[in-house]
Design an enzyme around this catalytic site. Sequence first.
Site, PDB file in Angstrom:
ATOM      1  N   ARG A 112     -26.166  44.424  34.636  1.00 39.73           N
ATOM      2  CA  ARG A 112     -25.942  43.249  33.580  1.00 39.73           C
ATOM      3  C   ARG A 112     -26.118  43.847  32.460  1.00 39.73           C
ATOM      4  O   ARG A 112     -26.668  45.162  31.998  1.00 39.73           O
ATOM      5  CB  ARG A 112     -26.808  42.471  33.912  1.00 39.73           C
ATOM      6  CG  ARG A 112     -26.557  41.927  35.689  1.00 39.73           C
ATOM      7  CD  ARG A 112     -27.527  40.700  35.656  1.00 39.73           C
ATOM      8  NE  ARG A 112     -27.509  40.292  36.690  1.00 39.73           N
ATOM      9  CZ  ARG A 112     -27.533  40.500  37.747  1.00 39.73           C
ATOM     10  NH1 ARG A 112     -28.474  41.134  38.276  1.00 39.73           N
ATOM     11  NH2 ARG A 112     -27.231  39.419  39.017  1.00 39.73           N
ATOM     12  N   HIS A 123     -21.536  43.976  36.128  1.00 38.00           N
ATOM     13  CA  HIS A 123     -20.454  45.039  36.780  1.00 38.00           C
ATOM     14  C   HIS A 123     -19.131  45.308  36.741  1.00 38.00           C
ATOM     15  O   HIS A 123     -18.114  45.079  37.279  1.00 38.00           O
ATOM     16  CB  HIS A 123     -20.790  44.386  38.568  1.00 38.00           C
ATOM     17  CG  HIS A 123     -21.566  44.413  39.005  1.00 38.00           C
ATOM     18  ND1 HIS A 123     -22.928  45.208  38.985  1.00 38.00           N
ATOM     19  CD2 HIS A 123     -21.933  44.051  40.265  1.00 38.00           C
ATOM     20  CE1 HIS A 123     -23.273  45.420  39.773  1.00 38.00           C
ATOM     21  NE2 HIS A 123     -23.280  44.380  40.880  1.00 38.00           N
ATOM     22  N   HIS A 154     -21.283  49.715  45.357  1.00 36.50           N
ATOM     23  CA  HIS A 154     -21.851  49.013  45.605  1.00 36.50           C
ATOM     24  C   HIS A 154     -21.611  49.061  47.025  1.00 36.50           C
ATOM     25  O   HIS A 154     -21.911  47.374  47.858  1.00 36.50           O
ATOM     26  CB  HIS A 154     -21.323  47.778  45.164  1.00 36.50           C
ATOM     27  CG  HIS A 154     -22.135  46.451  44.828  1.00 36.50           C
ATOM     28  ND1 HIS A 154     -22.980  45.821  46.428  1.00 36.50           N
ATOM     29  CD2 HIS A 154     -23.245  46.121  43.694  1.00 36.50           C
ATOM     30  CE1 HIS A 154     -23.296  44.938  45.260  1.00 36.50           C
ATOM     31  NE2 HIS A 154     -24.043  45.284  44.342  1.00 36.50           N
ATOM     32  N   ASP A 200     -33.665  42.403  44.238  1.00 32.35           N
ATOM     33  CA  ASP A 200     -32.594  42.976  43.265  1.00 32.35           C
ATOM     34  C   ASP A 200     -32.786  42.996  41.399  1.00 32.35           C
ATOM     35  O   ASP A 200     -33.340  42.657  40.952  1.00 32.35           O
ATOM     36  CB  ASP A 200     -32.681  41.390  43.528  1.00 32.35           C
ATOM     37  CG  ASP A 200     -30.531  41.703  42.269  1.00 32.35           C
ATOM     38  OD1 ASP A 200     -29.682  42.181  42.387  1.00 32.35           O
ATOM     39  OD2 ASP A 200     -30.180  40.791  42.528  1.00 32.35           O
ATOM     40  N   GLU A 224     -28.323  50.791  44.637  1.00 34.38           N
ATOM     41  CA  GLU A 224     -27.464  50.914  43.321  1.00 34.38           C
ATOM     42  C   GLU A 224     -27.784  51.978  42.575  1.00 34.38           C
ATOM     43  O   GLU A 224     -28.487  51.786  41.740  1.00 34.38           O
ATOM     44  CB  GLU A 224     -26.813  50.549  43.009  1.00 34.38           C
ATOM     45  CG  GLU A 224     -26.321  48.612  43.759  1.00 34.38           C
ATOM     46  CD  GLU A 224     -25.820  47.456  43.586  1.00 34.38           C
ATOM     47  OE1 GLU A 224     -25.731  47.196  42.309  1.00 34.38           O
ATOM     48  OE2 GLU A 224     -27.157  46.650  44.354  1.00 34.38           O
TER      49      GLU A 224
HETATM   50  C1  GLA Z   1     -25.921  43.147  42.345  1.00 38.71           C
HETATM   51  C2  GLA Z   1     -26.667  42.540  41.519  1.00 38.71           C
HETATM   52  C3  GLA Z   1     -26.988  41.201  42.266  1.00 38.71           C
HETATM   53  C4  GLA Z   1     -26.254  40.625  42.432  1.00 38.71           C
HETATM   54  C5  GLA Z   1     -25.088  41.723  43.519  1.00 38.71           C
HETATM   55  C6  GLA Z   1     -23.586  40.845  43.405  1.00 38.71           C
HETATM   56  O1  GLA Z   1     -26.703  44.222  43.337  1.00 38.71           O
HETATM   57  O2  GLA Z   1     -27.732  43.244  40.929  1.00 38.71           O
HETATM   58  O3  GLA Z   1     -27.832  40.543  41.273  1.00 38.71           O
HETATM   59  O4  GLA Z   1     -25.159  40.067  41.787  1.00 38.71           O
HETATM   60  O5  GLA Z   1     -24.790  42.615  42.498  1.00 38.71           O
HETATM   61  O6  GLA Z   1     -23.307  40.008  44.251  1.00 38.71           O
END
Ligand code: GLA
Length: 354
Positions: free
Chosen positions: A81, A106, A180, A252, A318
């Site tokens: 982000r 992304h 991803h 996350d 990631e």
């Molecule tokens: C990343 C983000 C998540 C989500 C995924 C896609 O990992 O951190 O919050 O948006 O991508 O669904």
Amino acid sequence: MSITKRFYGNTADGTAVDIFTLKNSKGITAEITNFGGVIVSLMVPDKNGKVEDIVLGFDKLADYEKKGPYLGAAIGRYANRIGGAAFELNGIQYKVDNNEGENHLHGGFKGFDKVVWQAEVVNNNGTEALELTYRSKEGEGGYPGNLDVKITYSITEDNELRIDYHAVSDKDTVVNLTNHSYFNLSGHNSGDILGHKVMLNADKFTPTDKASIPTGELADVKGTPMDFTIMKPVEQDIHADFQQIQNTKGFDHNWVLNTNGNLKEKAAEVVDENSGRVMEVYTTKPGVQLYTGNFLEESPVVGKGGYVYRNHSGLCLETQYFPDSPNKNNFPSAVLKAGDEYKHTTIYKFSVID
Ligand code: GLA
């Protein structure tokens, strides 16, 4: 290693797309398409030598073209982000796509996961590799500079899936490339990853606000559910009474790797005792997002063979610059100066428990 190519399909606008099969002599096979650089399948032997597909994906190209959870895709120009979908560089304010509320995620509405890449099979010191290239034009997604990107995929005889990233821009810009893939070491259609054990070589993580934008703080994991320095099952703390985890309905977050860009030091490890498969992650990047597939059910994801993926059907590791680095002076810089080379490598290495 050998690479073969076959036709995969036509995109909605009629562009022909191929799929490449990369194989080593130890039983590992990956299928990668030049649409979005997607790793469509990854076949890996388990402790009994049984080969299964351990990444989530779709059967059809058309499913990858739709808005979705980025299954297996190459992500850019900026993975993760950018807060407020804006940043300042050299005194100029750049507005990038606000494709997640007020924020950028992304690469924007049409990131590198949604474009057709040029593909070529190259020979890297005797090993064949798949080289995908793409020119991201100035202004695409809102970013400054024409960016020439190259991603090289190979499978080594040491059972590594190796991804090398390279980019050059004609103007100063920001770049953060990743992959991803959602891994489920028991097989993409085997249920959830809650029993997988994870180790992250990180003493700190970057806490976020409710919209998953980092606050700028580097927080100690010690004594919190974010501590993965000692391997533990995902399920142990995934619903812990801890605001950071509740905000995102599971893990996350970005962890600050202790490896300092050293590709020889292990950044992360995943162990699945069921199948006996082990995946180690090595990277030159400073951070890793552990995403436990918390939002997969937001829209039904009918995957390969008609299997429906549920929340936590797979987990992503990631490797990345920290989220929102363009707006955080204390984070490692994601700025790529005009003419300089962006270079990163991430390795996913497979073995079995003995
Ligand atoms: C990343 C983000 C998540 C989500 C995924 C896609 O990992 O951190 O919050 O948006 O991508 O669904």
